[in-house]
Design a protein around this motif. Sequence first.
Motif, PDB file in Angstrom:
ATOM      1  N   LYS A  60       0.834  -1.212   0.000  1.00  0.00           N
ATOM      2  CA  LYS A  60       0.000   0.000   0.000  1.00  0.00           C
ATOM      3  C   LYS A  60       0.866   1.259   0.000  1.00  0.00           C
ATOM      4  O   LYS A  60       0.601   2.212  -0.746  1.00  0.00           O
ATOM      5  CB  LYS A  60      -0.939   0.006   1.200  1.00  0.00           C
ATOM      6  CG  LYS A  60      -1.923   1.186   1.153  1.00  0.00           C
ATOM      7  CD  LYS A  60      -2.912   1.161   2.291  1.00  0.00           C
ATOM      8  CE  LYS A  60      -3.990   2.224   2.092  1.00  0.00           C
ATOM      9  NZ  LYS A  60      -3.456   3.564   1.751  1.00  0.00           N
ATOM     10  N   ALA A  61       1.918   1.260   0.815  1.00  0.00           N
ATOM     11  CA  ALA A  61       2.787   2.437   0.882  1.00  0.00           C
ATOM     12  C   ALA A  61       3.463   2.700  -0.457  1.00  0.00           C
ATOM     13  O   ALA A  61       3.532   3.851  -0.922  1.00  0.00           O
ATOM     14  CB  ALA A  61       3.831   2.244   1.982  1.00  0.00           C
ATOM     15  N   ILE A  62       3.948   1.625  -1.100  1.00  0.00           N
ATOM     16  CA  ILE A  62       4.617   1.784  -2.390  1.00  0.00           C
ATOM     17  C   ILE A  62       3.619   2.180  -3.471  1.00  0.00           C
ATOM     18  O   ILE A  62       3.889   3.049  -4.303  1.00  0.00           O
ATOM     19  CB  ILE A  62       5.348   0.483  -2.761  1.00  0.00           C
ATOM     20  CG1 ILE A  62       6.534   0.270  -1.810  1.00  0.00           C
ATOM     21  CG2 ILE A  62       5.825   0.511  -4.213  1.00  0.00           C
ATOM     22  CD1 ILE A  62       7.173  -1.096  -1.930  1.00  0.00           C
ATOM     23  N   LYS A  98      13.826  -0.726 -13.353  1.00  0.00           N
ATOM     24  CA  LYS A  98      12.891   0.403 -13.443  1.00  0.00           C
ATOM     25  C   LYS A  98      12.140   0.601 -12.130  1.00  0.00           C
ATOM     26  O   LYS A  98      11.982   1.744 -11.655  1.00  0.00           O
ATOM     27  CB  LYS A  98      11.901   0.167 -14.587  1.00  0.00           C
ATOM     28  CG  LYS A  98      10.909   1.311 -14.772  1.00  0.00           C
ATOM     29  CD  LYS A  98       9.989   1.037 -15.964  1.00  0.00           C
ATOM     30  CE  LYS A  98       9.029   2.202 -16.193  1.00  0.00           C
ATOM     31  NZ  LYS A  98       8.149   1.966 -17.365  1.00  0.00           N
ATOM     32  N   LEU A  99      11.670  -0.482 -11.531  1.00  0.00           N
ATOM     33  CA  LEU A  99      10.934  -0.361 -10.276  1.00  0.00           C
ATOM     34  C   LEU A  99      11.805   0.269  -9.190  1.00  0.00           C
ATOM     35  O   LEU A  99      11.374   1.179  -8.478  1.00  0.00           O
ATOM     36  CB  LEU A  99      10.421  -1.729  -9.826  1.00  0.00           C
ATOM     37  CG  LEU A  99       9.643  -1.739  -8.510  1.00  0.00           C
ATOM     38  CD1 LEU A  99       8.418  -0.831  -8.576  1.00  0.00           C
ATOM     39  CD2 LEU A  99       9.223  -3.165  -8.157  1.00  0.00           C
ATOM     40  N   SER A 100      13.048  -0.187  -9.080  1.00  0.00           N
ATOM     41  CA  SER A 100      13.943   0.387  -8.075  1.00  0.00           C
ATOM     42  C   SER A 100      14.261   1.851  -8.378  1.00  0.00           C
ATOM     43  O   SER A 100      14.357   2.684  -7.470  1.00  0.00           O
ATOM     44  CB  SER A 100      15.235  -0.426  -7.978  1.00  0.00           C
ATOM     45  OG  SER A 100      14.994  -1.682  -7.384  1.00  0.00           O
ATOM     46  N   ARG A 101      14.426   2.174  -9.648  1.00  0.00           N
ATOM     47  CA  ARG A 101      14.723   3.568 -10.013  1.00  0.00           C
ATOM     48  C   ARG A 101      13.563   4.492  -9.658  1.00  0.00           C
ATOM     49  O   ARG A 101      13.760   5.579  -9.113  1.00  0.00           O
ATOM     50  CB  ARG A 101      15.041   3.677 -11.504  1.00  0.00           C
ATOM     51  CG  ARG A 101      15.308   5.117 -11.963  1.00  0.00           C
ATOM     52  CD  ARG A 101      15.630   5.198 -13.437  1.00  0.00           C
ATOM     53  NE  ARG A 101      14.554   4.738 -14.302  1.00  0.00           N
ATOM     54  CZ  ARG A 101      13.459   5.448 -14.598  1.00  0.00           C
ATOM     55  NH1 ARG A 101      13.277   6.656 -14.089  1.00  0.00           N
ATOM     56  NH2 ARG A 101      12.542   4.945 -15.418  1.00  0.00           N
ATOM     57  N   LEU A 102      12.343   4.056  -9.966  1.00  0.00           N
ATOM     58  CA  LEU A 102      11.185   4.894  -9.671  1.00  0.00           C
ATOM     59  C   LEU A 102      11.003   5.098  -8.166  1.00  0.00           C
ATOM     60  O   LEU A 102      10.424   6.094  -7.731  1.00  0.00           O
ATOM     61  CB  LEU A 102       9.921   4.276 -10.265  1.00  0.00           C
ATOM     62  CG  LEU A 102       9.852   4.208 -11.798  1.00  0.00           C
ATOM     63  CD1 LEU A 102       8.544   3.574 -12.240  1.00  0.00           C
ATOM     64  CD2 LEU A 102      10.023   5.587 -12.430  1.00  0.00           C
ATOM     65  N   LEU A 103      11.518   4.142  -7.388  1.00  0.00           N
ATOM     66  CA  LEU A 103      11.395   4.233  -5.932  1.00  0.00           C
ATOM     67  C   LEU A 103      12.672   4.760  -5.282  1.00  0.00           C
ATOM     68  O   LEU A 103      12.854   4.631  -4.071  1.00  0.00           O
ATOM     69  CB  LEU A 103      11.037   2.858  -5.361  1.00  0.00           C
ATOM     70  CG  LEU A 103       9.655   2.328  -5.770  1.00  0.00           C
ATOM     71  CD1 LEU A 103       9.495   0.870  -5.369  1.00  0.00           C
ATOM     72  CD2 LEU A 103       8.540   3.184  -5.150  1.00  0.00           C
ATOM     73  N   ASN A 104      13.527   5.399  -6.081  1.00  0.00           N
ATOM     74  CA  ASN A 104      14.814   5.872  -5.583  1.00  0.00           C
ATOM     75  C   ASN A 104      14.666   6.842  -4.413  1.00  0.00           C
ATOM     76  O   ASN A 104      15.473   6.831  -3.483  1.00  0.00           O
ATOM     77  CB  ASN A 104      15.592   6.545  -6.718  1.00  0.00           C
ATOM     78  CG  ASN A 104      16.989   6.948  -6.316  1.00  0.00           C
ATOM     79  OD1 ASN A 104      17.676   6.199  -5.627  1.00  0.00           O
ATOM     80  ND2 ASN A 104      17.426   8.121  -6.732  1.00  0.00           N
ATOM     81  N   ASN A 105      13.630   7.677  -4.433  1.00  0.00           N
ATOM     82  CA  ASN A 105      13.434   8.676  -3.382  1.00  0.00           C
ATOM     83  C   ASN A 105      12.406   8.251  -2.339  1.00  0.00           C
ATOM     84  O   ASN A 105      12.026   9.045  -1.475  1.00  0.00           O
ATOM     85  CB  ASN A 105      13.010  10.015  -4.003  1.00  0.00           C
ATOM     86  CG  ASN A 105      14.112  10.609  -4.857  1.00  0.00           C
ATOM     87  OD1 ASN A 105      15.288  10.575  -4.481  1.00  0.00           O
ATOM     88  ND2 ASN A 105      13.760  11.146  -6.014  1.00  0.00           N
ATOM     89  N   PHE A 106      11.979   7.016  -2.413  1.00  0.00           N
ATOM     90  CA  PHE A 106      11.032   6.482  -1.423  1.00  0.00           C
ATOM     91  C   PHE A 106      11.776   6.215  -0.110  1.00  0.00           C
ATOM     92  O   PHE A 106      12.909   5.733  -0.113  1.00  0.00           O
ATOM     93  CB  PHE A 106      10.406   5.192  -1.965  1.00  0.00           C
ATOM     94  CG  PHE A 106       9.393   4.568  -1.052  1.00  0.00           C
ATOM     95  CD1 PHE A 106       8.058   4.931  -1.131  1.00  0.00           C
ATOM     96  CD2 PHE A 106       9.764   3.619  -0.119  1.00  0.00           C
ATOM     97  CE1 PHE A 106       7.115   4.359  -0.298  1.00  0.00           C
ATOM     98  CE2 PHE A 106       8.836   3.037   0.720  1.00  0.00           C
ATOM     99  CZ  PHE A 106       7.502   3.407   0.631  1.00  0.00           C
ATOM    100  N   ASP A 107      11.143   6.518   0.999  1.00  0.00           N
ATOM    101  CA  ASP A 107      11.756   6.315   2.316  1.00  0.00           C
ATOM    102  C   ASP A 107      11.682   4.833   2.693  1.00  0.00           C
ATOM    103  O   ASP A 107      10.630   4.335   3.095  1.00  0.00           O
ATOM    104  CB  ASP A 107      11.033   7.170   3.361  1.00  0.00           C
ATOM    105  CG  ASP A 107      11.667   7.060   4.749  1.00  0.00           C
ATOM    106  OD1 ASP A 107      12.689   6.350   4.885  1.00  0.00           O
ATOM    107  OD2 ASP A 107      11.131   7.687   5.690  1.00  0.00           O
TER     108      ASP A 107
END
Length: 357
Positions: A66-68, A131-140
């Motif tokens: 949910k958070a992601i 791609k998934l990791s890149r898009l979440l690069n700024n996710f805490d």
Amino acid sequence: MELNLDSEVLKAYGFTKENTTITQIGTGLINRTYLLSPLAEEQKYIIQQINTSVFKSPWAIAGNLKAISDYLAQHHPDYLFIKPIPTIEGVEMAHINQEFWRLLPFVPQTVSLDVLTDPKQAFEAAKQFGKLSRLLNNFDTQTLEPTIPGFHDLGLRYKQFTQALSKAPEALKKQAEIQIEDALNHKYILDYYTSYSQRDDFPDRVMHHDTKISNVLLDEETFKGVCVIDLDTIMPGKFISDLGDMMRTYLCAFSENETDLTRIKIRLPYFEAMIKGYLSEMKSILTETEKELILFSGRYIIYMQALRFLTDFLNGNIYYPINYPTQNLDRAKNQFKLLSELLINEKELQGIIDKNQ
């Protein structure tokens, strides 16, 4: 295979046995998975039971997803993230008779592969995980909860190995004598990782942690990557988890169950395709330390998996399903052979990495 689920599970999502057909699908060993086809609509769904013997905290999975999902919806709304559909009461999962179930949208015109047959498939899969990791690069990452604590912790796996070794019957230790020596001789991989682990530019990222080819959906006609699936193990980790697991599962034509070790070879075209695909997404965000450890990621994950198979054999085969008593020992032999092939080819493999950085 036609199958009737508990009517209460269907009811939680607004379905009944009378208005759906249900068919078991998938080859995964962890969760039971079914295709749910409502008779009155074209949309199909995946309904899946979470294996709580592996995932002790199913709500952690639900919370992470949910958070992601919320983050991606806000920052990258065009990205296809396969998030669970809430129950009719708005809950992330159905908890029925001590079992946890979730409903996911079925993505039409896609396929998932069990075996890689073309380097282009390796490229597309690696690109999707990157791609998934890149898009979440700024996710805490600190907002996520580990769904399997210590899953890719090599220090933990080495400790478990030494504990198993200290308690194993002499007969088992005699059978595994060569592999035990291999495990001890390659401890330098753990020591090398430890020397890097506290560097400031070796961050925790959002990692999938299970990057086998079957966890990517490809377009059924073009075989272009569509999205990543099977997100139970998405949690904080080092980038080497995903890239290393790709090396472990993409580079050899045969799985860890192959007992003819002469077949365990590195496929250079698949390595190059995988590196190109992954770096096409991740190159812009990898730190200098991460770039140094690209090839090492294969050493790390392959050695860890060899340790896990060997540990299970010494413990009496209590974790991995087996078809014969020495299968986990054979799997360990297989992985140590794969590790040796990686080391033999390191100069050429590093050259491919340098060319694509």
